[in-house]
Design an enzyme around this catalytic site. Structure first.
Site, PDB file in Angstrom:
ATOM      1  N   GLU A  72      77.889  75.851  50.683  1.00 19.19           N
ATOM      2  CA  GLU A  72      78.508  76.080  49.436  1.00 19.19           C
ATOM      3  C   GLU A  72      79.076  74.573  48.974  1.00 19.19           C
ATOM      4  O   GLU A  72      80.199  74.415  48.406  1.00 19.19           O
ATOM      5  CB  GLU A  72      79.658  77.038  49.305  1.00 19.19           C
ATOM      6  CG  GLU A  72      79.051  78.374  49.529  1.00 19.19           C
ATOM      7  CD  GLU A  72      80.122  79.586  49.285  1.00 19.19           C
ATOM      8  OE1 GLU A  72      81.468  79.397  49.003  1.00 19.19           O
ATOM      9  OE2 GLU A  72      79.681  80.896  49.380  1.00 19.19           O
ATOM     10  N   GLU A 124      75.053  84.672  53.096  1.00 24.94           N
ATOM     11  CA  GLU A 124      76.449  85.340  53.057  1.00 24.94           C
ATOM     12  C   GLU A 124      76.382  86.536  51.961  1.00 24.94           C
ATOM     13  O   GLU A 124      75.649  86.291  50.990  1.00 24.94           O
ATOM     14  CB  GLU A 124      77.730  84.721  52.519  1.00 24.94           C
ATOM     15  CG  GLU A 124      78.225  83.609  53.612  1.00 24.94           C
ATOM     16  CD  GLU A 124      79.432  82.675  53.604  1.00 24.94           C
ATOM     17  OE1 GLU A 124      80.003  83.179  52.542  1.00 24.94           O
ATOM     18  OE2 GLU A 124      79.333  81.618  53.862  1.00 24.94           O
TER      19      GLU A 124
END
Ligand code: BG6
Length: 463
Positions: free
Chosen positions: A161, A364
């Protein structure tokens, strides 16, 4: 309906600092997460977390019992190199080497993230990703990982991320220097990260050719316009670049998206690109895009100053004439206020397909909830419903052309949320601890884990 490929990587994810504990055991150095100020004093810090450091064998056995085909976890940089650069900690190498061997013994494919928000303290002191010396330190660290685990790990992820780390730095634990031009600082960090991971991708290909695959894992979510007003559509496209595409366009296509560059120029926030950087980036040649998906974002145009608490020079979102986020009344929310949008996952997968035409993997996706342990059981039907609807969306996207090759939900086990403690639980397996008392950190499979086991066994047929 197309069938899911038989080699599809079904599994789940964790990250080192949220799951391992053992924050200073066996020579581990400290990262910014170990020393992060916990803003809500009621919630746990990350020192012991789920105590995976002492339960790893039992944890892998549980993954085996759930039938995982893959496990996506991150390596703690400071467990391998306590100061971020310099002396290597053999005990750290041993820990991950044992973990990888145990996974392979259980026929679970390790998917390894090199960096998940846990910058070594010693490197943060010199400016973290803002300092180009950290590019060299990261490449050195990645080389040590390749030297020690490259014979067994076939899937590497360079950075978790990158976009969230930059756009929401203070929440994730990354301090911003005072009185800086935040926008410029953040996108300088972004550039340095991009150069660093490009070098590591090149090195990976040089060493292992096609035998080993490497990608990056931003958090990607489709952006909807709040209405069909052309202004809102423009705003949605602007925010999509800021939120999603800027980080992928550069690493996949080798150029910086001009829509954001125009904003940076207008705000006097252009970052520095050194001679040779673009050539490095253009040779990154990543093999796949990994991405984390939780929800979509809805955006409207903001003609005037948006309703943001921060002054404009400290702001990243909400520039007048660029767009601002609003809530989407069509979507239900989790107990923590996150909008639930399985169809949005299909939209996101198809957008990624259309834009980049690369294999993708979800690293995720999940629901944070206040799970209740009653009579040694956790009946988390809401998690089953969440995962089921998202897997259905994946199946539809596959049918319509997505090249997705794996799904790793968040999270394999309960762990400490980024800033909302252990009470915000995501796991398939419950960890019996509360915010302040680690107790024995007993592992208890939730109802969702049995459901997921059957999903994996049937390769996504029985949902
Ligand atoms: C992702 C991160 O942003 O979202 C994870 O990669 C994180 O580290 C997850 O835990 C869920 O967010 P949160 O804030 O609920 O922990």
């Amino acid at each position: 309906m197309k069938k899911i490929d038989k080699n599809f990587l079904w599994g789940a994810s964790t990250s080192a600092y949220q799951f391992e504990g053992g924050y200073n055991s066996d020579g581990k150095g400290l990262s910014i997460q170990d020393e992060k100020e916990i803003l809500n004093k009621e919630t746990s810090d990350f020192k012991i977390a789920s105590d995976h450091y002492h339960h790893w064998k039992e944890d892998v056995a549980l993954m085996g019992a759930m039938g995982f085909k893959s496990y996506r976890f991150s390596i703690s940089w400071t467990r391998i190199i306590p100061n971020g650069i310099g002396k290597v900690n053999q005990k750290g190498i041993e820990f991950y080497s044992n973990l990888i061997n145990e996974l392979l013994k259980n026929k679970i494919e390790p998917i390894v993230t090199m960096f998940h928000f846990d910058m070594p303290n010693e490197l943060e002191k010199i400016g973290g990703w803002g300092n180009r010396k950290v590019i060299d330190a990261y490449v050195n660290y990645a080389n040590i990982l390749f030297d020690n685990f490259g014979d067994r790990v076939k899937y590497w992820i360079t950075i978790n991320e990158q976009n969230v780390l930059l756009l929401q730095g203070p929440i994730v634990g990354i301090k911003r220097p005072q009185n800086c031009n935040v926008l410029q600082h953040v996108f300088q960090m972004n550039h340095n990260i991009t150069v660093a991971q490009s070098l590591v991708m090149q090195e990976c290909h040089k060493r292992f050719a096609a035998k080993v695959k490497i990608g990056t894992a931003p958090n990607i979510s489709s952006i909807y316009p709040a209405s069909c007003k052309p202004e809102d559509v423009i705003a949605s496209k602007n925010v999509a670049v800021l939120r999603n595409w800027f980080y992928l366009d550069i690493i996949v296509k080798g150029y910086y998206n001009r829509i954001l560059l125009a904003l940076l120029e207008e705000q006097n926030a252009m970052f520095e690109i050194k001679a040779g950087d673009m050539e490095i980036i253009q040779k990154a040649n990543l093999d796949f895009i990994a991405f984390n998906y939780y929800t979509t974002t809805t955006v409207k145009m903001n003609e005037k100053i948006a309703n943001y608490k921060l002054p404009i020079q400290e702001r990243i979102f909400g520039f007048p004439g660029f767009g601002e986020t609003v809530s989407n009344k069509n979507l239900n929310k989790t107990q923590f206020g996150w909008e639930i949008d399985p169809k949005g996952l299909k939209v996101t997968l198809l957008e990624l397909q259309e834009r980049y035409n690369l294999p993708v993997i979800i690293t995720e996706n999940g629901i944070g909830a206040y799970d209740k342990l009653e009579n040694e059981k956790i009946i988390d039907d809401y998690r089953i419903a969440y995962l089921k609807s998202h897997i259905e969306a994946i199946k539809e996207a596959i049918n319509e052309g997505s090249q997705i090759f794996g799904y790793n939900c968040w999270s394999a086990f309960d762990l400490i949320s980024v800033h909302e403690g252990i009470s915000k639980r995501y796991g398939l397996v419950y960890i019996d601890r509360d915010e302040k008392d680690i107790k024995e950190a007993k592992r208890i499979r939730k109802k969702s884990s049995y459901w997921y086991e059957q999903v994996i066994r049937s390769n996504g047929e029985e949902l």
